[in-house]
Write a protein that holds these residues in place. Structure first.
Motif, mmCIF file in Angstrom:
data_model
loop_
_atom_site.group_PDB
_atom_site.id
_atom_site.type_symbol
_atom_site.label_atom_id
_atom_site.label_comp_id
_atom_site.label_asym_id
_atom_site.label_seq_id
_atom_site.Cartn_x
_atom_site.Cartn_y
_atom_site.Cartn_z
ATOM 1 N N UNK A 91 0.677 -1.570 0.648
ATOM 2 C CA UNK A 91 -0.673 -0.009 0.178
ATOM 3 C C UNK A 91 1.019 1.438 -0.038
ATOM 4 N N UNK A 105 -4.783 6.080 2.173
ATOM 5 C CA UNK A 105 -4.000 5.146 1.718
ATOM 6 C C UNK A 105 -4.671 4.639 0.053
ATOM 7 N N UNK A 106 -3.796 4.009 -0.628
ATOM 8 C CA UNK A 106 -4.432 3.763 -2.623
ATOM 9 C C UNK A 106 -4.902 1.930 -2.205
ATOM 10 N N UNK A 107 -5.120 1.948 -2.961
ATOM 11 C CA UNK A 107 -6.122 0.519 -2.880
ATOM 12 C C UNK A 107 -5.073 -0.465 -2.460
ATOM 13 N N UNK B 36 -8.630 3.516 12.032
ATOM 14 C CA UNK B 36 -9.187 3.220 10.755
ATOM 15 C C UNK B 36 -9.713 1.878 11.014
ATOM 16 N N UNK B 41 -9.118 -6.176 1.092
ATOM 17 C CA UNK B 41 -8.014 -6.463 -0.612
ATOM 18 C C UNK B 41 -9.421 -4.636 -0.649
ATOM 19 N N UNK B 42 -8.078 -3.856 0.572
ATOM 20 C CA UNK B 42 -8.343 -2.442 0.401
ATOM 21 C C UNK B 42 -7.121 -2.081 1.183
ATOM 22 N N UNK B 43 -6.919 -0.395 1.340
ATOM 23 C CA UNK B 43 -5.980 0.116 1.964
ATOM 24 C C UNK B 43 -7.220 0.958 2.498
ATOM 25 N N UNK B 44 -6.378 0.677 4.201
ATOM 26 C CA UNK B 44 -6.620 1.476 5.607
ATOM 27 C C UNK B 44 -7.882 2.686 4.923
ATOM 28 N N UNK B 45 -8.631 2.778 6.023
ATOM 29 C CA UNK B 45 -8.686 4.099 5.513
ATOM 30 C C UNK B 45 -9.056 4.978 7.259
#
Lengths: 114, 110
Positions: A91, A105-107, B36, B41-45
């Protein structure tokens, strides 16, 4: 809403090969990061980058890794001589440096080393 | 380094309020508490951040007692799409970076 983008979404490579993972951070952000996450495990910090140089790096970020900001928009992570254990999600993240705890963050890029 | 402890997993149902508590007994005076969210399958937010008392935004509320040794993330009226891993992060590591734990896997059921 601005977002961090990463390419490719999935990269398959053979052991020993070099890969370059690409990221486009949010345009007005000043701090850039690379993290990795092995499947089912914690997010691990690799490196942070500010003012065109590495500001911090973890023990994971050894000579096998390098980062570059070749132009005003891209931020890349190069992994040389890949190993099986480099298989992970990578990431990219960026922050404006003001809200230092708030990183975008990106995907992610899923790297599979065979 | 402030170590955090949070439940490994939690279940709830759609429409319920969910509270996830994080313990951080050795939080330092200048440490902030950050949460967060990470979907598969995604980045943390980034969800929310606070220092003391209560913080609310459009997504969640964060309750921090006076001693700051714990914090509670509150998600009002959850839906199936709130199924994710929620990370409580406090302070910095020796590289001045966020300290990521294992997080709480929240599963919302119909």
């Amino acid at each position: 809403e601005p977002e961090v983008t990463q390419t490719p979404s999935h990269q398959v490579t053979q052991m020993g090969q070099e890969v370059i993972l690409r990221c486009v951070p949010i345009s007005n952000h000043l701090y850039f990061y690379w993290y990795r996450q092995i499947l089912g495990q914690k997010v691990e910090f690799l490196v942070s980058f500010y003012n065109n140089e590495i500001s911090e790096k973890s023990e994971i970020f050894d000579d096998q890794f390098s980062v570059e900001r070749p132009d005003g928009s891209n931020f890349t992570l190069k992994i040389r001589s890949t190993k099986l254990e480099d298989s992970a999600m990578y990431f990219c993240a960026s922050s404006d440096g003001v809200q230092i705890y708030e990183q975008y963050f990106g995907p992610g890029t899923r790297l599979t080393v065979t | 380094l402030a170590k955090t402890t949070q439940p490994i997993s939690m279940d709830s149902y759609e429409g319920q309020e969910v509270n996830i508590t994080c313990s951080h007994n050795n939080i330092a005076t200048n440490d902030y508490i950050t949460w967060y969210q990470q979907f598969p399958s995604q980045g943390p937010r980034f969800i929310i951040q606070g220092y003391k008392t209560k913080v609310t935004n459009e997504v969640a509320s964060l309750f921090i007692p006076a001693d700051r040794k714990s914090s509670t993330l509150s998600l009002p009226r959850v839906s199936l799409s709130d199924t994710a891993v929620y990370y409580c992060l406090v302070g910095w590591d020796s590289n001045y970076q966020l300290i990521w734990g294992a997080g709480t896997k929240l599963i919302i059921k119909p």
